[in-house]
Design an enzyme around this catalytic site. Structure first.
Site, mmCIF file in Angstrom:
data_model
loop_
_atom_site.group_PDB
_atom_site.id
_atom_site.type_symbol
_atom_site.label_atom_id
_atom_site.label_comp_id
_atom_site.label_asym_id
_atom_site.label_seq_id
_atom_site.Cartn_x
_atom_site.Cartn_y
_atom_site.Cartn_z
ATOM 1 N N SER A 229 -48.965 2.460 -58.651
ATOM 2 C CA SER A 229 -48.919 1.359 -59.607
ATOM 3 C C SER A 229 -49.043 1.871 -61.020
ATOM 4 O O SER A 229 -48.860 1.125 -61.964
ATOM 5 C CB SER A 229 -50.041 0.374 -59.308
ATOM 6 O OG SER A 229 -51.271 1.042 -59.270
ATOM 7 N N HIS A 250 -43.251 -0.647 -54.953
ATOM 8 C CA HIS A 250 -44.602 -1.078 -55.311
ATOM 9 C C HIS A 250 -44.945 -2.387 -54.608
ATOM 10 O O HIS A 250 -44.426 -3.437 -54.970
ATOM 11 C CB HIS A 250 -44.720 -1.212 -56.840
ATOM 12 C CG HIS A 250 -46.094 -1.569 -57.297
ATOM 13 N ND1 HIS A 250 -46.336 -2.391 -58.359
ATOM 14 C CD2 HIS A 250 -47.315 -1.216 -56.821
ATOM 15 C CE1 HIS A 250 -47.641 -2.523 -58.513
ATOM 16 N NE2 HIS A 250 -48.255 -1.822 -57.598
ATOM 17 N N GLU A 262 -41.791 -4.298 -56.015
ATOM 18 C CA GLU A 262 -41.068 -3.859 -57.215
ATOM 19 C C GLU A 262 -40.336 -2.577 -56.840
ATOM 20 O O GLU A 262 -40.949 -1.622 -56.344
ATOM 21 C CB GLU A 262 -42.037 -3.588 -58.372
ATOM 22 C CG GLU A 262 -42.550 -4.865 -59.002
ATOM 23 C CD GLU A 262 -43.577 -4.610 -60.094
ATOM 24 O OE1 GLU A 262 -43.506 -5.281 -61.137
ATOM 25 O OE2 GLU A 262 -44.468 -3.746 -59.915
ATOM 26 N N ASN A 300 -47.745 -5.566 -63.188
ATOM 27 C CA ASN A 300 -49.032 -5.094 -63.710
ATOM 28 C C ASN A 300 -49.050 -5.092 -65.232
ATOM 29 O O ASN A 300 -50.089 -5.326 -65.843
ATOM 30 C CB ASN A 300 -49.355 -3.697 -63.169
ATOM 31 C CG ASN A 300 -49.808 -3.739 -61.721
ATOM 32 O OD1 ASN A 300 -50.029 -4.810 -61.167
ATOM 33 N ND2 ASN A 300 -49.933 -2.581 -61.102
HETATM 34 N N1 3HC Z 1 -54.726 -9.115 -45.167
HETATM 35 C C1 3HC Z 1 -53.856 -9.823 -44.433
HETATM 36 N N2 3HC Z 1 -53.716 -11.152 -44.493
HETATM 37 C C2 3HC Z 1 -54.537 -11.835 -45.326
HETATM 38 C C3 3HC Z 1 -55.489 -11.166 -46.122
HETATM 39 C C4 3HC Z 1 -55.573 -9.742 -46.013
HETATM 40 N N3 3HC Z 1 -56.431 -9.024 -46.735
HETATM 41 N N4 3HC Z 1 -56.149 -12.091 -46.852
HETATM 42 C C5 3HC Z 1 -55.620 -13.287 -46.546
HETATM 43 N N5 3HC Z 1 -54.640 -13.134 -45.631
HETATM 44 C C6 3HC Z 1 -53.772 -14.172 -45.075
HETATM 45 C C7 3HC Z 1 -54.503 -15.205 -44.294
HETATM 46 O O1 3HC Z 1 -54.619 -14.847 -42.939
HETATM 47 C C8 3HC Z 1 -53.604 -16.415 -44.460
HETATM 48 O O2 3HC Z 1 -52.488 -16.320 -43.592
HETATM 49 P P1 3HC Z 1 -51.685 -17.619 -43.070
HETATM 50 O O3 3HC Z 1 -51.210 -18.355 -44.281
HETATM 51 O O4 3HC Z 1 -50.586 -17.053 -42.241
HETATM 52 O O5 3HC Z 1 -52.676 -18.404 -42.287
HETATM 53 C C9 3HC Z 1 -53.075 -16.287 -45.880
HETATM 54 O O6 3HC Z 1 -53.215 -14.886 -46.199
HETATM 55 C C10 3HC Z 1 -53.839 -17.120 -46.866
HETATM 56 O O7 3HC Z 1 -55.201 -16.747 -46.762
HETATM 57 P P2 3HC Z 1 -56.435 -17.740 -46.900
HETATM 58 O O8 3HC Z 1 -56.018 -19.108 -46.524
HETATM 59 O O9 3HC Z 1 -57.618 -17.130 -46.259
HETATM 60 O O10 3HC Z 1 -56.830 -17.643 -48.430
HETATM 61 P P3 3HC Z 1 -56.065 -18.090 -49.717
HETATM 62 O O11 3HC Z 1 -55.228 -19.273 -49.511
HETATM 63 O O12 3HC Z 1 -57.116 -18.063 -50.731
HETATM 64 O O13 3HC Z 1 -55.063 -16.881 -50.006
HETATM 65 C C11 3HC Z 1 -54.506 -14.865 -51.108
HETATM 66 C C12 3HC Z 1 -55.502 -15.565 -50.207
HETATM 67 C C13 3HC Z 1 -53.139 -14.827 -50.415
HETATM 68 C C14 3HC Z 1 -55.001 -13.462 -51.306
HETATM 69 C C15 3HC Z 1 -54.393 -15.686 -52.444
HETATM 70 O O14 3HC Z 1 -55.657 -15.904 -52.972
HETATM 71 C C16 3HC Z 1 -53.544 -15.013 -53.497
HETATM 72 O O15 3HC Z 1 -52.337 -15.163 -53.505
HETATM 73 N N6 3HC Z 1 -54.196 -14.291 -54.438
HETATM 74 C C17 3HC Z 1 -53.537 -13.538 -55.493
HETATM 75 C C18 3HC Z 1 -53.521 -12.084 -55.110
HETATM 76 C C19 3HC Z 1 -52.860 -11.238 -56.148
HETATM 77 O O16 3HC Z 1 -52.664 -11.627 -57.297
HETATM 78 N N7 3HC Z 1 -52.479 -10.020 -55.756
HETATM 79 C C20 3HC Z 1 -51.868 -9.078 -56.666
HETATM 80 C C21 3HC Z 1 -52.907 -8.155 -57.231
HETATM 81 S S1 3HC Z 1 -52.219 -6.919 -58.298
HETATM 82 C C22 3HC Z 1 -51.656 -5.730 -57.263
HETATM 83 O O17 3HC Z 1 -51.771 -5.777 -56.061
HETATM 84 C C23 3HC Z 1 -50.980 -4.587 -57.907
HETATM 85 C C24 3HC Z 1 -51.689 -3.284 -57.687
HETATM 86 O O18 3HC Z 1 -50.917 -2.257 -58.264
HETATM 87 C C25 3HC Z 1 -53.077 -3.264 -58.268
#
Ligand code: 3HC
Length: 391
Positions: A229, A250, A262, A300
């Protein structure tokens, strides 16, 4: 200066408007298409709308005027409305963010991909192994010990168990996915892979050593991908004798859930490698966006300045929980900035912010002091039980 009694609307505007401005700058610089910028934020971070579509809905004029007033106060060039925003505001135009296609034709496999290799056993690597195995690929994954390899299988089994409990998967599906996995502690197990994705430590020396090793070990014609990243992909490519086969894929955290990849090309990446990776990304059910090899890529580079600004706002005295709540309520983002920082890890976030600050040389991108302190104190987020919040 922002007072602690700032309203949720003001908190949201303070944090979101500079992010919108920044997204317009990417479009103005032709770094990515409007559709790819918006798809990046929608599918990488689960935002209900991309920044350009959001701008269209709020109205470019209102955002421009609010930013201009803030710029007059702060003198921070990140608050100065970019020329294209100014023009849209004057002309009453729109950005048509999500609406367009990325402009590319439907990609085709130009090289056969049947066996996939993954290097690494951390959160991202485990998620990436799961994505490929669930899409039907045999996956060889390499880690440093049997314990770490077992950890990857455990992570995937737990995720599928959760889906089974919700009636979204079955024991048979789980077994089929697990049967496609082959863990190994020696990199030579990757020799026959058609594509290898690495997701090991974000350290240039460690990754260049890996790429030169993969170059020696993996069969000719295989694609060597990185999910870095924050590191320049061209530097990784330069440590091989086949820079044309090197590309960025990514993934976002958590990889099995976030739909974005990405696809990052260097000037040396072969077009057929780019096209094959775009076809593969679609085949595993993800949305690919294309961008060049620049710090932060699309997502990012837009996300982390906003997260950093949230930390600075908290330093001004606004409570963390009020900021998290305001962003979710006012903008509809799935997580508040401090909740997300704790998921990503403060160490990872700090590394990305340093990289952005170094590349773009904007004083406003300097990492917030509190973020530096959290990392020094080992308060890295969920993975250590404490970050901005406690778990
Ligand atoms: N691994 C696998 N599956 C997961 C998980 C994990 N760690 N966490 C949640 N899930 C699944 C759940 O099982 C659920 O699946 P389903 O819809 O099939 O039943 C689904 O994701 C939704 O989970 P929840 O209902 O428990 O929880 P939320 O509705 O709060 O969703 C989230 C969780 C999908 C993580 C949501 O909060 C989200 O979209 N968050 C934003 C995350 C984000 O911005 N990520 C990018 C970060 S930056 C990055 O990654 C770049 C890097 O370079 C740093």
């Amino acid at each position: 200066m922002t007072a602690p009694e700032t309203t949720p609307e003001q908190i949201a505007q303070t944090l979101i408007y500079p992010y919108l401005n920044h997204a317009v700058k990417f479009l103005q610089d032709e770094y990515a298409t409007a559709a790819d910028i918006d798809n990046g934020m929608r599918f990488g971070c689960g935002y209900p709308a991309g920044p350009l579509a959001y701008l269209d809905s709020v109205g470019p004029g209102m955002v421009r005027d609010a930013l201009a007033a803030r710029y007059a106060e702060t003198g921070d060039s990140l608050h100065k409305p970019v020329a294209l925003l100014d023009r849209m505001a004057d002309e009453g135009g729109t950005f048509h963010g999500n609406a367009g296609s990325s402009g590319a034709t439907v990609p085709e496999f130009k090289r056969d991909i049947t066996r996939v290799g993954v290097v690494g056993t951390g959160t991202m690597a485990s998620g990436i192994v799961q994505v490929f195995a669930q899409a039907g690929y045999d996956v060889v994954f390499v880690g440093r010990s049997q314990d770490k390899l077992d950890g990857v299988v455990g992570y995937i089994a737990k995720n599928i168990d959760r889906a089974i409990a919700k009636g979204k998967s079955t024991e048979e599906d789980k077994q089929a996915v697990l049967d496609r996995l082959a863990g190994a502690t020696e990199r030579v197990a990757l020799a026959d892979a058609d594509l290898v994705v690495e997701a090991i430590a974000e350290d240039l020396a460690i990754k260049t050593e890996l790429f030169s090793d993969l170059d020696a070990l993996v069969k000719p014609g295989a694609i060597l991908a990185t999910t870095t990243s924050s590191l320049p992909i061209a530097r990784l490519a330069a440590s091989t004798t086949r820079p044309g086969d090197v590309i960025g894929m990514h993934f976002f955290n958590p990889a099995p859930v976030m739909k974005l990849v990405e696809i990052v090309t260097t000037p040396q990446t072969e077009p057929e490698v780019d096209e094959t990776v775009r076809a593969l990304t679609a085949k595993v059910g993800k949305v690919g966006v294309s961008c060049g090899d620049r710090a932060g890529f699309i997502v990012n580079a837009l996300l982390f300045p906003y997260l950093n600004d949230a930390v600075k706002l908290a330093e001004d005295g606004v409570e963390l929980s009020r900021i998290d709540a305001a962003i979710k309520e006012q903008v509809g983002l799935p997580m508040g900035p401090f909740e997300l920082l704790d998921v990503v890890g403060n160490d990872v976030s700090l590394a990305i912010e340093k990289e952005l600050h170094a590349e773009f040389e904007e004083p406003g991108l300097a990492p917030a002091a509190t973020l530096e302190r959290k990392v020094a104190e080992g308060k890295l987020g969920r993975k250590t039980g404490e970050g901005f919040h406690t778990y």
